[in-house]
Scaffold this motif. Sequence first.
Motif, short mmCIF file in Angstrom:
data_model
loop_
_atom_site.label_atom_id
_atom_site.label_comp_id
_atom_site.label_asym_id
_atom_site.label_seq_id
_atom_site.Cartn_x
_atom_site.Cartn_y
_atom_site.Cartn_z
N THR A 106 29.37 21.24 43.50
CA THR A 106 30.78 21.13 43.16
C THR A 106 31.02 19.86 42.35
O THR A 106 30.26 18.89 42.45
N PHE A 107 32.09 19.88 41.55
CA PHE A 107 32.47 18.70 40.79
C PHE A 107 33.98 18.63 40.66
O PHE A 107 34.67 19.64 40.67
N GLY A 117 33.51 15.02 49.44
CA GLY A 117 33.17 16.35 48.95
C GLY A 117 31.96 16.99 49.61
O GLY A 117 31.47 18.02 49.15
N LYS A 118 31.47 16.39 50.69
CA LYS A 118 30.30 16.96 51.37
C LYS A 118 30.72 18.20 52.16
O LYS A 118 31.74 18.20 52.84
N TYR A 119 29.90 19.24 52.05
CA TYR A 119 30.20 20.49 52.74
C TYR A 119 28.89 21.22 52.99
O TYR A 119 28.04 21.30 52.09
N ILE A 126 30.15 15.92 42.70
CA ILE A 126 30.28 14.87 41.68
C ILE A 126 31.76 14.64 41.43
O ILE A 126 32.49 15.56 41.07
N GLY A 127 32.22 13.43 41.63
CA GLY A 127 33.63 13.14 41.39
C GLY A 127 34.05 11.83 42.01
O GLY A 127 33.23 11.00 42.40
N PHE A 288 26.68 12.94 47.33
CA PHE A 288 27.90 12.55 46.64
C PHE A 288 27.56 11.63 45.48
O PHE A 288 26.94 10.58 45.68
N VAL A 289 27.92 12.05 44.28
CA VAL A 289 27.76 11.22 43.09
C VAL A 289 29.15 10.71 42.71
O VAL A 289 29.98 11.47 42.21
#
Length: 308
Positions: A106-107, A117-119, A126-127, A288-289
């Motif tokens: 995802t982004f 945003g971890k799932y 990325i975000g 996560f980026v």
Amino acid sequence: MRKITVLLALIFVLMAGILFATDVAVLLPGTVEFFSVQRVGLDAAAQEFGLNLIYADAEWDAGKQLSQVENFIARGVDLVLLCAADNMALRTAVTRCNEAGIPLITFTNSIGTDPEGKYPGVISHIGRSEIGSGVVQAEFVEKLFGNADIDIILIEGNPGTTAQRMREEGFLSVAERNPSWNIIEKRPIDGWTKEGTLAFMEAFLQSSRNVDVVACQWWSGAIAASMALKERGITDVVVLGLEYAKELVPYIEAGDVYASTYFSVIEEGYKAVETAHLYLTGQEVPKFVEIQQVIVTKDNVADFEPEM
């Protein structure tokens, strides 16, 4: 004969490249300038890493986006890059991709409620921290007003999107420690449009209710809010935005929009495809980026080059 053999070998190589190209589905939630700019980074990385990007636009419809995911699974793409139209409704997309054995990254708009945003089942996100965006904005209000008795309007983005929900959550987490703050309106705007924000603010100002701070979840919403205030001759309301664009610069310089945030939209798109490439080539990628963001006011606006 040798020339014919070489020619046939070259044709075979070219055909193999076509047949075995790495296809990455890129699912966008809707059409706004943000994603047009982000595609610059997505496409640049795709060219650099030799990936074939196949785009789809959900037109802010979560059901349509889920169908698009299912269609890409049926086509047998190598990886799905998803910017969710709704962070909760698109959880099913994770299940579908996992069942099909297709990796999902995802982004920008994540899935679920984790601030990073971890799932489960998602390779990487990325975000920015969307909760962090709301916190940054509210802490700026705190810096200006402390725990003073103030009336605040939250103008929010498209309802149901990760950004709308999490930016609100972040802002309210700071508001909770300032009990004198009064959140008098929380208004999501369909499609993140300037026109929708302007219509809301004009209607609100006709009511003659007091407001001290208008906190908008995106930059053009902040412009629209400042336009409505200026039209009524109101100069003592602090307008805040998030994100950054060329059109916003003169409003910040004039103080009509007090502050917003900067981060690289192009970098976010580039990093999304780069992360996909790293994963597809067997390299380890972080969960996560993070794309960093900073506050922009008239004091430092000259330091940042707009991408939109």
